[in-house]
Enzyme design. Structure first.
Site: not given
Lengths: 133, 380
Positions: B17, B81, B187, B199
Site C-alpha cells: 500500500r 489476474c 476471522r 490474498c
C-alpha cells in the site's frame, strides 16, 4: 388507472416468476442444455435456437457458504447464505440460500422461494429468490 | 528452428500500500529498472505491452509518456489476474514472429482495499449479493476438501508455508510468519476460508524486457513457453464466475489447458520443473493449482505437504516469493511479479529464498474471464 407505486419489484426483470415460484431460463433447441439467466444464444453450443422455459423450483444442494461481509453494491443484510443448487433440468445455479443453516449438507433437497432483499428509497420492497431446505 | 526469446531485464515496484503514489509512478519505477538492466533506451525497443485491469484508459501510455519513451506502439491488455502474463505472451509472440527484436512488457495496479469490485458483474447481481467473489472461492474450496479429503488444517499449512517464504522477500506486503493457530483463528470470511487464507488486493508494478536471443550464452534465462487460455463452456465453479453451469468434473479447467500447452511448447513435463510460482488467491486455490499443473495427482496434496516438498528446501518449492498470500495481488502486475521472482531464482540471486540449482521455473496465474496463463523459463 392506478397511480399507486408497485409495493414490490424484482431485483431485476426476467430472472424469476412468483406464481408459481421459479427461475426463468432457456432450453437450447439444438443441444438441449438449459441456461440461466435467459439468453438469446446457448452458452454451451452457441445456437440461436433457444426456447424460454420456467425452471423447476425444487433442487439439490451442491455447495454452501456464508457471506459475512457485505460485498460491493450489495443491498441486503449480512450474513447471508450463498451456494450451488442443482435443478432436475441438469443445471447448477449459483444462488442465495436461506439464512445459514446447520442442516445444510451435500445433496440436501431445497426449494425456491421469493423473499424481500431490501427496501428501495421510494419504499418499494425489492425481491429476490433464494433456496431453502 | 524457433526463435529464442531471452529475458534481458527485470524490474519491480514492491507490492503493498503506497499512499500518495499513483499507479503511473509505480509503473515508471518498474519500467525504468527493467530498461536500465537490459541496457535499453529510446529506440532500443519497438513495442510495449502493458497489463492492467483497473488503471484505466491509456494507462501504459502515461507510464511511457512520463519517461519520454512514446512513439512506439503501446497496447494495454486486460485479462483479469492474467493481465501481465497475457502481455508477456503477446510480446513473445511478436518477437517469435519476427515483428520486433525487443519488446517492453509491464504490469501495474492500484486497487482499493477489500473485496474486489468488478464491472464484470451487472449492478443487479451486486445488489442481490451474487457478486461475492470470496464466496465463489469458498465453494471451490469446499468442493476440493470434500473430494480430496483435505481439511482446513491443510489450508492453514499452505498459508504458513507461503508466509514463511515471504519473510525473505523485500517486495512482499506481509513479511511476518504466521502459525497455523493464527490462521485458523483469523476471522471467518466465507466458510471454510478465513481472512489469513485469502490474498489482499493491493498495489504494485513489475516489468520485463524481452529480446530475440542471438548466439548462445551460458546462464541466459530464456522464455521456453508463454501460454494464455480461457475456460471451456460449462463449469459452474470456475474463475469465469457464471450464474449457472453444469456438473463440471469432466471439463478441463483453463489452468490445465494452459499447462498442457506450455509443457508441450517447452518440450518438458512437470517433473522437469525445479521451482513454481502459482496463483494462491486463496489457500485452496494453490492446492488446486498443484493438480491442475500436473505437479501432483488429485488427492496427493496432503502427502506433498507432509513431505515438505513445496517448501523452500523441499523437492520442488512452490511460491518461494511468498506467493500472493504474502505479496498481495495487484492484478496487472502479479503475473510479471512471478516472472521477476523466477528470473532471480534461475540467475541464482534470490538470497535466502534461493532454490538451489534451479534451472527451470514455471509461473501460473488464473482469474476473471476466465483467463489462465502458464509461463515456463529456463536457464541455459
Amino acid at each position: 388507472m392506478n397511480d399507486l407505486p408497485a409495493s414490490t419489484r424484482p431485483v431485476h426483470e426476467g430472472l424469476f416468476q412468483s406464481d408459481p415460484p421459479g427461475l426463468l431460463g432457456t432450453r437450447c433447441d439444438d443441444c438441449s442444455q438449459h441456461a440461466f439467466p435467459r439468453a438469446t444464444t446457448c452458452p454451451y453450443c452457441g445456437s440461436e435456437r433457444v426456447t424460454d422455459v420456467a425452471l423447476s423450483a425444487s433442487g439439490t444442494l451442491r455447495g454452501w457458504t456464508t457471506v459475512t461481509t457485505a460485498p460491493p453494491g450489495y443491498g441486503g443484510a449480512v450474513p447471508y447464505g450463498f451456494g450451488i443448487v442443482e435443478l432436475p433440468e441438469g443445471l447448477r445455479v449459483i444462488t442465495r440460500l436461506a439464512t445459514p443453516d446447520q442442516r445444510f449438507t451435500y445433496g440436501l433437497p431445497v426449494r425456491l422461494q421469493i423473499v424481500a432483499l431490501h427496501d428501495a428509497e421510494d419504499g418499494t420492497t425489492i425481491e429476490t429468490w433464494e433456496f431453502a431446505p | 528452428m524457433s526463435v529464442d526469446v531471452e529475458i534481458a531485464g527485470i524490474g519491480i515496484h514492491p507490492f503493498g500500500r503506497f499512499e500518495g503514489r499513483t499507479v503511473t509512478d509505480m509503473g515508471v519505477s518498474a519500467v525504468r529498472a527493467a530498461l536500465a538492466e537490459a541496457g535499453v533506451g529510446r529506440g532500443g525497443f519497438q513495442a510495449a505491452f502493458c497489463g492492467t485491469a483497473y488503471a484505466g484508459v491509456a494507462a501504459g501510455h502515461k507510464v511511457l509518456g512520463a519517461l519520454a519513451l512514446t512513439g512506439i506502439p503501446i497496447v494495454d491488455i486486460e485479462a483479469g489476474c492474467a493481465s501481465g502474463a497475457a502481455a508477456l505472451q503477446l510480446a513473445a509472440g511478436a518477437i517469435r514472429a519476427g515483428q520486433h527484436d525487443c519488446v517492453l512488457v509491464f504490469g501495474m495496479e492500484k486497487m482499493p482495499k477489500g473485496i474486489i469490485r468488478s464491472s464484470f458483474f451487472e449492478p443487479w447481481r451486486e445488489e442481490a449479493g451474487l457478486a461475492a467473489t470470496p464466496a465463489y472461492f469458498a465453494l471451490r474450496a469446499q468442493r476440493l476438501l470434500r473430494e480430496s479429503g483435505l481439511t482446513p488444517d491443510d489450508l492453514a499449512r499452505v498459508v504458513v508455508k507461503n508466509r514463511r517464504h515471504g519473510v525473505h522477500n523485500p517486495n512482499a506486503m506481509f513479511r511476518k510468519e504466521v502459525t497455523a493457530e493464527e490462521v485458523l483463528g483469523s476471522r471467518l470470511v466465507c466458510d471454510p476460508l478465513r481472512l489469513f487464507m485469502l490474498c489482499s488486493p493491493n498495489e504494485g508494478a513489475a516489468a520485463v524486457v524481452l529480446r530475440r536471443a542471438a548466439g548462445s550464452s551460458a546462464g541466459r534465462v530464456t522464455l521456453a513457453s508463454a501460454v494464455l487460455r480461457s475456460h471451456l463452456p460449462g463449469s459452474v465453479l470456475g474463475e469465469a464466475t457464471p450464474l449457472s453451469g453444469i456438473d463440471d468434473s469432466a471439463i478441463p479447467p483453463p489452468s490445465t489447458l494452459a499447462a498442457r500447452d506450455a509443457y508441450e511448447e517447452a518440450g518438458i513435463g512437470p517433473d522437469d520443473v525445479d521451482v513454481v510460482e502459482c496463483q494462491d488467491t486463496d489457500a485452496a486455490r494453490e492446492l488446486l493449482a498443484w493438480e491442475e499443473l500436473g505437479l501432483c495427482a488429485r488427492g496427493e496434496q496432503r502427502s506433498v505437504l507432509d513431505a515438505g516438498d513445496a517448501a523452500l528446501g523441499g523437492r520442488r518449492p512452490v511460491n518461494p516469493s511468498g506467493g500472493l498470500l504474502s505479496k498481495g495481488e495487484p492484478l496487472g502486475a502479479s503475473g510479471l511479479g512471478q516472472v521477476v521472482e523466477l528470473v532471480e531464482q534461475l540467475r541464482g540471486i534470490a538470497g535466502p529464498r534461493q532454490v538451489e540449482g534451479a534451472r527451470t521455473g514455471l509461473a501460473h496465474t488464473v482469474g476473471r474471464g476466465a483467463n489462465a496463463s502458464v509461463t515456463i523459463l529456463t536457464r541455459s
